[in-house]
Write a protein that holds these residues in place. Structure first.
Motif, PDB file in Angstrom:
ATOM      1  N   ALA A 212      11.841 -27.839  18.454  1.00 21.56           N
ATOM      2  CA  ALA A 212      12.601 -26.859  19.238  1.00 21.56           C
ATOM      3  C   ALA A 212      13.801 -27.507  19.920  1.00 21.56           C
ATOM      4  CB  ALA A 212      11.685 -26.205  20.274  1.00 21.56           C
ATOM      5  N   VAL A 213      13.593 -28.676  20.510  1.00 21.74           N
ATOM      6  CA  VAL A 213      14.677 -29.354  21.224  1.00 21.74           C
ATOM      7  C   VAL A 213      15.773 -29.792  20.248  1.00 21.74           C
ATOM      8  CG1 VAL A 213      15.271 -31.409  22.562  1.00 21.74           C
ATOM      9  CG2 VAL A 213      13.233 -30.083  23.149  1.00 21.74           C
TER      10      VAL A 213
ATOM     11  N   ILE B 276      15.052 -19.876  16.004  1.00 16.65           N
ATOM     12  CA  ILE B 276      13.950 -20.127  15.069  1.00 16.65           C
ATOM     13  C   ILE B 276      13.779 -21.632  14.889  1.00 16.65           C
ATOM     14  CG2 ILE B 276      13.157 -19.748  12.706  1.00 16.65           C
ATOM     15  CD1 ILE B 276      15.150 -17.231  12.850  1.00 16.65           C
ATOM     16  N   HIS B 277      12.580 -22.129  15.221  1.00 16.43           N
ATOM     17  CA  HIS B 277      12.342 -23.572  15.149  1.00 16.43           C
ATOM     18  C   HIS B 277      11.001 -23.922  14.510  1.00 16.43           C
ATOM     19  CE1 HIS B 277      10.036 -22.492  18.730  1.00 16.43           C
ATOM     20  NE2 HIS B 277       9.363 -23.619  18.552  1.00 16.43           N
ATOM     21  N   ARG B 278      10.276 -22.928  14.013  1.00  9.47           N
ATOM     22  CA  ARG B 278       8.959 -23.192  13.422  1.00  9.47           C
ATOM     23  C   ARG B 278       9.027 -23.066  11.899  1.00  9.47           C
ATOM     24  NH1 ARG B 278       6.652 -20.373  18.119  1.00  9.47           N
ATOM     25  NH2 ARG B 278       5.548 -21.936  19.355  1.00  9.47           N
ATOM     26  N   ILE B 279       8.649 -24.150  11.217  1.00  2.00           N
ATOM     27  CA  ILE B 279       8.508 -24.108   9.775  1.00  2.00           C
ATOM     28  C   ILE B 279       7.375 -23.127   9.441  1.00  2.00           C
ATOM     29  CG2 ILE B 279       7.971 -25.449   7.704  1.00  2.00           C
ATOM     30  CD1 ILE B 279      10.561 -26.284   8.982  1.00  2.00           C
ATOM     31  N   GLY B 280       7.611 -22.285   8.437  1.00  2.37           N
ATOM     32  CA  GLY B 280       6.583 -21.329   8.034  1.00  2.37           C
ATOM     33  C   GLY B 280       6.749 -19.952   8.624  1.00  2.37           C
TER      34      GLY B 280
ATOM     35  N   ILE C  45      11.448 -22.700   5.223  1.00  2.36           N
ATOM     36  CA  ILE C  45      10.934 -23.944   4.661  1.00  2.36           C
ATOM     37  C   ILE C  45      11.559 -25.155   5.344  1.00  2.36           C
ATOM     38  CG2 ILE C  45      10.651 -25.286   2.538  1.00  2.36           C
ATOM     39  CD1 ILE C  45       9.099 -22.665   2.596  1.00  2.36           C
ATOM     40  N   GLY C  46      12.830 -25.040   5.731  1.00  2.91           N
ATOM     41  CA  GLY C  46      13.519 -26.150   6.380  1.00  2.91           C
ATOM     42  C   GLY C  46      14.431 -25.666   7.493  1.00  2.91           C
ATOM     43  N   LEU C  47      14.563 -26.473   8.540  1.00  3.39           N
ATOM     44  CA  LEU C  47      15.395 -26.154   9.697  1.00  3.39           C
ATOM     45  C   LEU C  47      16.753 -26.837   9.583  1.00  3.39           C
ATOM     46  CD1 LEU C  47      12.674 -26.771  12.445  1.00  3.39           C
ATOM     47  CD2 LEU C  47      13.309 -24.557  11.434  1.00  3.39           C
ATOM     48  N   GLY C  48      17.719 -26.325  10.319  1.00  2.00           N
ATOM     49  CA  GLY C  48      19.034 -26.935  10.339  1.00  2.00           C
ATOM     50  C   GLY C  48      18.968 -28.388  10.783  1.00  2.00           C
ATOM     51  N   GLY C  49      19.590 -29.281   9.995  1.00  2.00           N
ATOM     52  CA  GLY C  49      19.556 -30.711  10.297  1.00  2.00           C
ATOM     53  C   GLY C  49      18.498 -31.470   9.526  1.00  2.00           C
ATOM     54  N   GLN C  50      17.545 -30.759   8.897  1.00  2.00           N
ATOM     55  CA  GLN C  50      16.480 -31.417   8.162  1.00  2.00           C
ATOM     56  C   GLN C  50      16.866 -31.658   6.698  1.00  2.00           C
ATOM     57  OE1 GLN C  50      12.955 -28.895   8.797  1.00  2.00           O
ATOM     58  NE2 GLN C  50      12.175 -30.456  10.195  1.00  2.00           N
TER      59      GLN C  50
ATOM     60  N   SER D 257      21.476 -23.312  10.459  1.00  2.00           N
ATOM     61  CA  SER D 257      21.112 -22.680   9.190  1.00  2.00           C
ATOM     62  C   SER D 257      19.629 -22.868   8.933  1.00  2.00           C
ATOM     63  CB  SER D 257      21.919 -23.274   8.026  1.00  2.00           C
ATOM     64  OG  SER D 257      23.305 -23.102   8.214  1.00  2.00           O
ATOM     65  N   LEU D 258      19.122 -22.166   7.913  1.00  2.00           N
ATOM     66  CA  LEU D 258      17.710 -22.239   7.550  1.00  2.00           C
ATOM     67  C   LEU D 258      17.589 -22.250   6.033  1.00  2.00           C
ATOM     68  CD1 LEU D 258      16.455 -19.460   9.990  1.00  2.00           C
ATOM     69  CD2 LEU D 258      16.037 -21.909  10.286  1.00  2.00           C
ATOM     70  N   TRP D 259      16.644 -23.050   5.534  1.00  2.00           N
ATOM     71  CA  TRP D 259      16.312 -23.008   4.113  1.00  2.00           C
ATOM     72  C   TRP D 259      15.116 -22.078   3.962  1.00  2.00           C
ATOM     73  CZ3 TRP D 259      18.862 -25.179   0.013  1.00  2.00           C
ATOM     74  CH2 TRP D 259      18.223 -25.113  -1.232  1.00  2.00           C
ATOM     75  N   VAL D 260      15.264 -21.027   3.184  1.00  2.00           N
ATOM     76  CA  VAL D 260      14.208 -20.012   3.069  1.00  2.00           C
ATOM     77  C   VAL D 260      13.825 -19.810   1.608  1.00  2.00           C
ATOM     78  CG1 VAL D 260      14.928 -18.831   5.177  1.00  2.00           C
ATOM     79  CG2 VAL D 260      15.899 -18.127   2.991  1.00  2.00           C
TER      80      VAL D 260
END
Length: 219
Positions: free
Chosen positions: A79-80, A108-112, A136-141, A159-162
């Protein structure tokens, strides 16, 4: 008769703006189209979608506090990191106004998690302007795309990988059009509200083998 009608019309005129404001900024309903999210969600399921974080300042304070378990500590760290990256992209995180009112879209910070978003190819498929997919993935991952062990993607900040749950289908998700910018996110899908037989919380599901992680030397 005319007096009763006038009162009814006045009531409708006064109640409509708050209802529209609530629907646009806090909660609304969306229908699942297609079978890409089976077996978690089925075609025709109606979802309750949360469009903002209310009083997010309280959440930010909790994420900065001491965790009571490894899972909670990992959640706080994610989250941080997401909060910092979102802020670096101009999202109004941390200021007084957003912290004490509401933040849209939710952070949004929770995978899944399952989200509803405006599809990047909505102009090509106008009948399916909104998509429902799992994060599936968070921004920066760094994220490993499903179906291709060697395909690694760096998810941009904010951004988010979905992807869809049903891996038997040819998916129209981030594997086709890349990460989804949070500006296109409608909100978090939290409950199935229809049909009644499927009423309940939408679970946050993750792969047994982690498919996304934070880089050792983030740029």
């Amino acid at each position: 008769m005319m007096s009763a009608m006038r009162r009814y019309l006045t009531y409708m005129a006064l109640s409509a703006p708050p209802i529209v404001f609530f629907k646009d900024n806090f909660y609304s309903l969306y229908r699942v189209e297609g079978s890409s999210m089976e077996p978690s969600l089925y075609h025709g399921d109606v979802l309750l979608v949360r469009k903002s974080d209310v009083f997010p300042g309280t959440m930010w304070k909790r994420w900065m506090s001491l965790a009571s378990s490894y899972e909670e500590e990992e959640d706080h760290q994610n989250a941080v990191r997401v909060m910092a990256l979102d802020a670096s992209m101009g999202s109004p995180i941390g200021d007084w106004w957003s912290g004490n009112t509401y933040l849209k879209p939710p952070m949004i910070h929770r995978i899944g998690s399952v989200i509803v978003f405006k599809a990047p190819d909505a102009t090509k498929y106008p009948s399916r302007e909104f998509r429902v997919k799992r994060v599936i993935g968070l921004g920066g991952q760094i994220c490993r795309a499903s179906g291709n062990f060697h395909r690694l993607e760096k998810v941009p900040p904010f951004s988010l990988w979905v992807e869809g749950d049903n891996q038997q289908l040819a998916q129209v998700d981030s594997r086709k059009y890349g990460a989804v910018c949070k500006n296109n996110v409608i909100g978090l899908a939290e409950f199935i509200v229809w049909p009644p037989s499927r009423f309940g919380v939408i679970p946050c599901l993750t792969s047994p083998m982690p498919r996304s992680w934070w880089p050792n030397n983030p740029e």
